[in-house]
Design a protein around this motif. Structure first.
Motif, mmCIF file in Angstrom:
data_model
loop_
_atom_site.group_PDB
_atom_site.id
_atom_site.type_symbol
_atom_site.label_atom_id
_atom_site.label_comp_id
_atom_site.label_asym_id
_atom_site.label_seq_id
_atom_site.Cartn_x
_atom_site.Cartn_y
_atom_site.Cartn_z
ATOM 1 N N TYR A 261 0.822 -1.211 0.000
ATOM 2 C CA TYR A 261 0.000 0.000 0.000
ATOM 3 C C TYR A 261 0.855 1.261 0.000
ATOM 4 O O TYR A 261 0.470 2.282 -0.590
ATOM 5 C CB TYR A 261 -0.952 0.004 1.199
ATOM 6 C CG TYR A 261 -2.021 -1.048 1.119
ATOM 7 C CD1 TYR A 261 -2.618 -1.371 -0.093
ATOM 8 C CD2 TYR A 261 -2.439 -1.739 2.254
ATOM 9 C CE1 TYR A 261 -3.601 -2.344 -0.174
ATOM 10 C CE2 TYR A 261 -3.420 -2.714 2.174
ATOM 11 C CZ TYR A 261 -3.994 -3.011 0.960
ATOM 12 O OH TYR A 261 -4.962 -3.979 0.879
ATOM 13 N N ASN B 28 -3.825 13.246 -1.383
ATOM 14 C CA ASN B 28 -5.120 12.884 -0.815
ATOM 15 C C ASN B 28 -5.923 12.079 -1.843
ATOM 16 O O ASN B 28 -6.205 12.573 -2.937
ATOM 17 C CB ASN B 28 -5.887 14.145 -0.429
ATOM 18 C CG ASN B 28 -7.115 13.834 0.414
ATOM 19 O OD1 ASN B 28 -7.719 12.770 0.284
ATOM 20 N ND2 ASN B 28 -7.497 14.757 1.283
ATOM 21 N N PRO B 29 -6.306 10.829 -1.516
ATOM 22 C CA PRO B 29 -7.063 10.002 -2.484
ATOM 23 C C PRO B 29 -8.348 10.664 -2.963
ATOM 24 O O PRO B 29 -8.742 10.503 -4.119
ATOM 25 C CB PRO B 29 -7.357 8.723 -1.704
ATOM 26 C CG PRO B 29 -6.318 8.673 -0.631
ATOM 27 C CD PRO B 29 -6.033 10.101 -0.276
ATOM 28 N N VAL B 30 -9.014 11.418 -2.091
ATOM 29 C CA VAL B 30 -10.263 12.077 -2.478
ATOM 30 C C VAL B 30 -10.001 13.089 -3.589
ATOM 31 O O VAL B 30 -10.768 13.180 -4.565
ATOM 32 C CB VAL B 30 -10.911 12.767 -1.259
ATOM 33 C CG1 VAL B 30 -12.160 13.544 -1.687
ATOM 34 C CG2 VAL B 30 -11.267 11.755 -0.188
ATOM 35 N N LEU C 202 -9.391 11.132 -6.854
ATOM 36 C CA LEU C 202 -10.603 10.549 -7.423
ATOM 37 C C LEU C 202 -11.532 11.614 -8.000
ATOM 38 O O LEU C 202 -12.241 11.364 -8.986
ATOM 39 C CB LEU C 202 -11.345 9.740 -6.361
ATOM 40 C CG LEU C 202 -10.589 8.534 -5.795
ATOM 41 C CD1 LEU C 202 -11.417 7.842 -4.724
ATOM 42 C CD2 LEU C 202 -10.230 7.548 -6.901
ATOM 43 N N ALA D 221 -15.665 4.983 -7.438
ATOM 44 C CA ALA D 221 -14.406 5.093 -6.704
ATOM 45 C C ALA D 221 -14.629 5.644 -5.299
ATOM 46 O O ALA D 221 -14.010 5.185 -4.332
ATOM 47 C CB ALA D 221 -13.436 5.987 -7.471
ATOM 48 N N MET D 222 -15.523 6.611 -5.166
ATOM 49 C CA MET D 222 -15.800 7.188 -3.849
ATOM 50 C C MET D 222 -16.474 6.172 -2.936
ATOM 51 O O MET D 222 -16.196 6.112 -1.739
ATOM 52 C CB MET D 222 -16.686 8.436 -3.998
ATOM 53 C CG MET D 222 -15.966 9.651 -4.558
ATOM 54 S SD MET D 222 -14.632 10.219 -3.476
ATOM 55 C CE MET D 222 -14.099 11.696 -4.341
ATOM 56 N N LEU E 158 -13.803 3.859 -1.768
ATOM 57 C CA LEU E 158 -12.985 4.528 -0.751
ATOM 58 C C LEU E 158 -13.725 4.603 0.573
ATOM 59 O O LEU E 158 -13.128 4.422 1.650
ATOM 60 C CB LEU E 158 -12.603 5.928 -1.233
ATOM 61 C CG LEU E 158 -11.736 6.760 -0.284
ATOM 62 C CD1 LEU E 158 -10.390 6.088 -0.067
ATOM 63 C CD2 LEU E 158 -11.533 8.179 -0.846
ATOM 64 N N ALA F 172 -13.616 1.138 2.158
ATOM 65 C CA ALA F 172 -12.273 0.847 2.650
ATOM 66 C C ALA F 172 -11.985 1.615 3.934
ATOM 67 O O ALA F 172 -11.438 1.065 4.902
ATOM 68 C CB ALA F 172 -11.240 1.196 1.581
ATOM 69 N N THR F 173 -12.360 2.890 3.954
ATOM 70 C CA THR F 173 -12.135 3.714 5.151
ATOM 71 C C THR F 173 -12.930 3.188 6.338
ATOM 72 O O THR F 173 -12.433 3.126 7.469
ATOM 73 C CB THR F 173 -12.534 5.174 4.872
ATOM 74 O OG1 THR F 173 -11.776 5.667 3.753
ATOM 75 C CG2 THR F 173 -12.261 6.050 6.089
#
Length: 272
Positions: A64, A85-87, A90, A102-103, A106, A109-110
């Protein structure tokens, strides 16, 4: 992407950034390491929990971490700026359907990661305060409410405040806790515990009405030395190594205080 040269001009410049980053990563995983008994107590044997952790944690963390570095580096080539930041990454996919999918991924996963890493331990702690009134579920709900009240989105506003402020900062408390636990279990008690005394009043773990003030003093000393670096610029290295400094100081202070105040008990544990 892989051939992109480093932004650091010298090893010294890299090292100044690397050390607090390393402390932040150690502090991040120190939370799980301290409450791992919440999970390993269900293992059938010592070997099972050792193999499980060895297979489940280091390989996935390495993978990861690589994905995080690779994606962040790729955003520099694709979008012209490094997005950690992944957000934020995406949100730039462009296709609304892809963004929604994708959101949702995420979000799941979070949720899964936080339930295991950040909810189980405090939920157990709240429940243990008053088992008759606070169930594990209620403890989990209290944890969620407190988590929202802490406004974590402000900590995630930029990587500097998150890594060097939050992660390194609370590692200054987690390191001393680990120092006390390691010293008590491996050095003073030689890995021997009395199961009955763990649940009895007046047993060898009672100390002063259930509080071991030697441990609390050692924790305070370790945290104080680590945070001196935050207040005194010339001693900044102490804060950058907060987890390691706190662990070393609390380990030594706890060992000295226990041998001074409970010499007979330490001697008995050493001969068990």
């Amino acid at each position: 992407m892989l051939s992109t040269p480093s932004k650091f001009q010298s090893f010294a410049e890299f090292f100044r950034f690397f050390i607090p980053s390393l402390t932040g990563v150690v502090g991040f995983w120190a939370t799980v390491s301290l409450n791992i008994p919440d999970f390993t107590r269900y293992a059938r044997s010592q070997r099972d929990q050792m193999v499980g952790q060895a297979l489940g944690l280091p390989p996935t963390m390495t993978f990861y971490s690589f994905i995080g570095i690779a994606v962040t580096s790729a955003t520099l080539a694709i979008f012209g700026e490094a997005l950690w930041n992944p957000v934020a990454v995406l949100s730039r996919l462009g296709n609304p359907i892809a963004v929604v999918i994708a959101m949702l991924a995420l979000l799941m996963a979070t949720l899964n990661v936080n339930v295991a890493a950040n909810v189980v331990s405090p939920a157990n702690d709240f429940s243990n305060l008053s088992p008759r009134r606070i169930s594990f579920r209620t403890g989990g709900l209290l944890t969620c409410l407190i988590g929202v009240a802490m406004q974590p989105w402000k900590l995630m506003a930029n990587y500097g405040s998150y890594i060097f402020g939050w992660l390194v900062g609370y590692s200054g408390f987690l390191g001393p806790i680990a120092g006390v636990l390691i010293c008590d279990y491996f050095i003073l008690r030689k890995k021997v515990l009395s199961t009955d005394d763990l649940y009895q009043r007046g047993g060898q773990y009672e100390y002063t009405r259930g509080f071991n003030w030697q441990a609390i003093a050692a924790l305070a000393a370790g945290a104080a030395v680590a945070f001196v670096g935050l207040l005194v610029s010339t001693l900044r290295v102490l804060y950058n190594y907060a987890w390691f400094v706190g662990l070393a100081v609390s380990f030594c202070v706890y060992l000295a205080l226990m041998r001074l105040n409970y010499p007979q008990r330490v001697a008995e544990a050493a001969t068990d």
